[in-house]
Motif scaffolding. Structure first.
Motif, mmCIF file in Angstrom:
data_model
loop_
_atom_site.group_PDB
_atom_site.id
_atom_site.type_symbol
_atom_site.label_atom_id
_atom_site.label_comp_id
_atom_site.label_asym_id
_atom_site.label_seq_id
_atom_site.Cartn_x
_atom_site.Cartn_y
_atom_site.Cartn_z
ATOM 1 N N PHE A 72 -52.591 -42.585 -7.292
ATOM 2 C CA PHE A 72 -51.404 -43.364 -6.937
ATOM 3 C C PHE A 72 -51.832 -44.766 -6.499
ATOM 4 N N PRO A 73 -51.603 -45.760 -7.343
ATOM 5 C CA PRO A 73 -52.180 -47.085 -7.087
ATOM 6 C C PRO A 73 -51.625 -47.797 -5.858
ATOM 7 N N ASP A 120 -48.696 -54.767 -16.584
ATOM 8 C CA ASP A 120 -48.710 -56.132 -16.068
ATOM 9 C C ASP A 120 -49.203 -56.182 -14.628
ATOM 10 N N ALA A 121 -48.782 -55.231 -13.813
ATOM 11 C CA ALA A 121 -49.246 -55.195 -12.422
ATOM 12 C C ALA A 121 -50.753 -55.031 -12.368
ATOM 13 N N GLY A 153 -60.033 -59.377 -8.875
ATOM 14 C CA GLY A 153 -61.257 -58.844 -9.463
ATOM 15 C C GLY A 153 -61.349 -57.333 -9.365
ATOM 16 N N ALA A 154 -60.241 -56.689 -9.019
ATOM 17 C CA ALA A 154 -60.213 -55.229 -8.892
ATOM 18 C C ALA A 154 -58.968 -54.695 -9.586
ATOM 19 N N MET A 155 -59.029 -53.432 -9.959
ATOM 20 C CA MET A 155 -57.865 -52.749 -10.503
ATOM 21 C C MET A 155 -58.019 -51.266 -10.220
ATOM 22 N N HIS A 156 -56.902 -50.642 -9.855
ATOM 23 C CA HIS A 156 -56.925 -49.216 -9.569
ATOM 24 C C HIS A 156 -57.398 -48.438 -10.796
ATOM 25 N N ASN A 157 -58.140 -47.367 -10.568
ATOM 26 C CA ASN A 157 -58.780 -46.646 -11.678
ATOM 27 C C ASN A 157 -57.794 -46.111 -12.700
ATOM 28 N N LEU A 189 -45.570 -44.853 -15.105
ATOM 29 C CA LEU A 189 -44.964 -45.544 -13.972
ATOM 30 C C LEU A 189 -44.110 -44.580 -13.146
ATOM 31 N N LYS A 190 -43.281 -43.783 -13.819
ATOM 32 C CA LYS A 190 -42.415 -42.832 -13.114
ATOM 33 C C LYS A 190 -43.236 -41.774 -12.379
ATOM 34 N N LYS A 191 -44.382 -41.425 -12.919
ATOM 35 C CA LYS A 191 -45.194 -40.363 -12.330
ATOM 36 C C LYS A 191 -46.035 -40.855 -11.162
ATOM 37 N N PHE A 192 -46.589 -42.069 -11.286
ATOM 38 C CA PHE A 192 -47.575 -42.503 -10.302
ATOM 39 C C PHE A 192 -47.143 -43.685 -9.430
ATOM 40 N N ASP A 193 -45.980 -44.278 -9.731
ATOM 41 C CA ASP A 193 -45.465 -45.356 -8.871
ATOM 42 C C ASP A 193 -43.939 -45.315 -8.902
ATOM 43 N N LYS A 194 -43.395 -44.151 -8.630
ATOM 44 C CA LYS A 194 -41.958 -43.939 -8.825
ATOM 45 C C LYS A 194 -41.100 -44.823 -7.932
#
Length: 434
Positions: A221-222, A311-312, A321-325, A389-394
């Motif tokens: 979950f980012p 896009d996020a 310089g980082a991004m959630h896995n 998106l709905k599953k991990f950042d609802k």
């Protein structure tokens, strides 16, 4: 007659404690001259304010300060081709041995072989040691001796062997008195190596009990602060991989340690198959007719695809310089499969931007997403960014953090429709691989 010296060559192991090569150097019986070389062949092409260079520089200055304060020693900093630098060192110091830790990337292997031969011709020994991983090269292989190319059996063998050995900890700090006592060792400024200070900072890592206890539950979950931020510290060796594994094992955290084993898996893949740096592990996938639309690639890079989760992620990458896995996986899949842009384009962009960039893991994960690597996701696995998106950042918390124009008239419509893109991708892959 001057006292013979040993050199310890810092590379991707920027720490004084639990450092394998440094420990061997300090135990050699010879005073140890610590050095670091800023190699222009590595630095060329980086932006002048690259945060990774600032991080390396600041870490070295902190190590120098520790050695100067407690041991009247330091680290000699040089800028130049390693062979030319060693020629300079040998002119100034009676060096008999050079110590370092293994580096497994193709460029580093060629460099180290050249250094080895050059030193050998001058009667100087060159020894390197395993430090960056727990198991390397041919230590985890099939009973036949061939390398694993599927993660799960590799992981099982890794765990079986690990359970039979004791994690080695190198008590380097107790031996630092053996470093060269010198009133002055060469220093450099960032300007001396062609750089300016970055405004980006690499955050401290987090490896506490709470994170490890809830890692499996929260890691996808980012919007949550549920990842360790260890990546850059592993890349540059500011913490020992042995200490990290020990903490994970102490908490019996298979989910977390599995991610570390993936890193070792990809490291040994790059070692056994160095061609994968630029070519697909599965050669038939190099027949894919990529669209490689430069305007569409630019929109992906900027985070203006019209798919909020993609896009996020890209805007987070560009800003920090980082991004959630998980988001890395989704953005990579979108580039390769929705836009049919060569995975190598995306790999190169991540290499430019990621503060935790490691070639083995970056190449391995990009080929996994593209379906062309070892143990890859099947080519017909195409992530739907809207479903993800709905599953991990609802609640859209992650989206709102990074997209300030979301749900405004200025935010772009999706640049390609998912079902259409999926069918186009499947057709292209089928035509390529039969």
């Amino acid at each position: 007659m001057r006292t013979p010296l040993a050199v310890f060559w810092f590379r991707r192991d920027l720490r004084l404690d639990d450092n394998a090569g440094l420990s061997h150097a300090l135990a050699s019986g010879q005073p140890v001259l610590p050095v670091f070389i800023f190699d222009p062949s590595i630095l060329t092409g980086l932006s002048e304010n690259d945060a990774r260079v600032t991080f390396i520089y600041d870490t070295l200055q902190a190590l120098r300060a520790r050695l100067e304060k407690k041991y009247a020693s330091s680290i000699a900093l040089y800028y130049g081709n390693p062979l030319e630098v060693f020629e300079q060192i040998l002119r100034s110091h009676p060096v008999v041995t050079v110590y370092a830790n293994h580096d497994y990337e193709p460029f580093a292997r060629k460099r180290d072989e050249a250094v080895h031969q050059w030193l050998q011709a001058r009667s100087v020994d060159f020894y390197t040691y395993k430090d960056h991983v727990l198991f390397e090269k041919k230590e985890i292989v099939k009973d036949s001796g061939s390398p694993y190319i599927v993660y799960t059996p590799y992981m099982r063998k890794w765990r079986k062997i690990q359970n039979q050995v004791t994690l080695m900890n190198y008590s380097t700090l107790a031996k630092l008195e053996n470093t060269v006592k010198h009133p002055y060792l060469p220093n450099l400024s960032l300007a001396d190596i062609g750089f300016v200070r970055s405004t980006l900072t690499i955050p401290a890592y987090r490896l506490d009990t709470e994170l490890l206890q809830h890692y499996a539950r929260d890691r996808d979950f980012p919007a949550l602060a549920a990842t360790s931020l260890l990546g850059p510290h592993l890349r540059f060796g500011t913490i020992s991989i042995r200490q990290i594994f020990q903490q994970a094992l102490n908490h019996s955290n298979d989910s977390f340690s599995n991610e570390l084993i993936w890193r070792e898996f990809f490291s040994q893949i790059l070692w056994h198959f160095p061609h994968t740096q630029n070519s697909s592990f599965k050669p038939r996938y190099d027949r894919i007719q990529w669209r490689n639309n430069e305007a569409e690639f630019e929109r992906w890079c900027k985070g203006t695809t019209g798919y909020p989760l993609v896009d996020a992620g890209m805007r987070q990458l560009n800003a920090t310089g980082a991004m959630h896995n998980r988001v890395r996986m989704i953005t990579a899949s979108f580039l390769c499969k929705h836009l049919l842009i060569d995975w190598r384009w995306g790999e190169a962009y991540f290499a430019k931007k990621l503060l935790d960039y490691e070639m083995a893991s970056n190449v391995g994960n990009w080929q996994w997403v593209a379906g062309c690597g070892v143990d890859a996701a099947p080519y017909f696995r195409i992530f739907n960014p809207e479903t993800q998106l709905k599953k991990f950042d609802k609640n859209s918390n992650y989206i709102q953090t990074w997209i300030n124009d979301w749900r405004t008239p200025g935010y772009p419509a999706p640049m390609v429709e998912h079902t259409y893109a999926r069918e186009r991708c499947l057709k292209a892959y089928r035509q390529a691989i039969g």
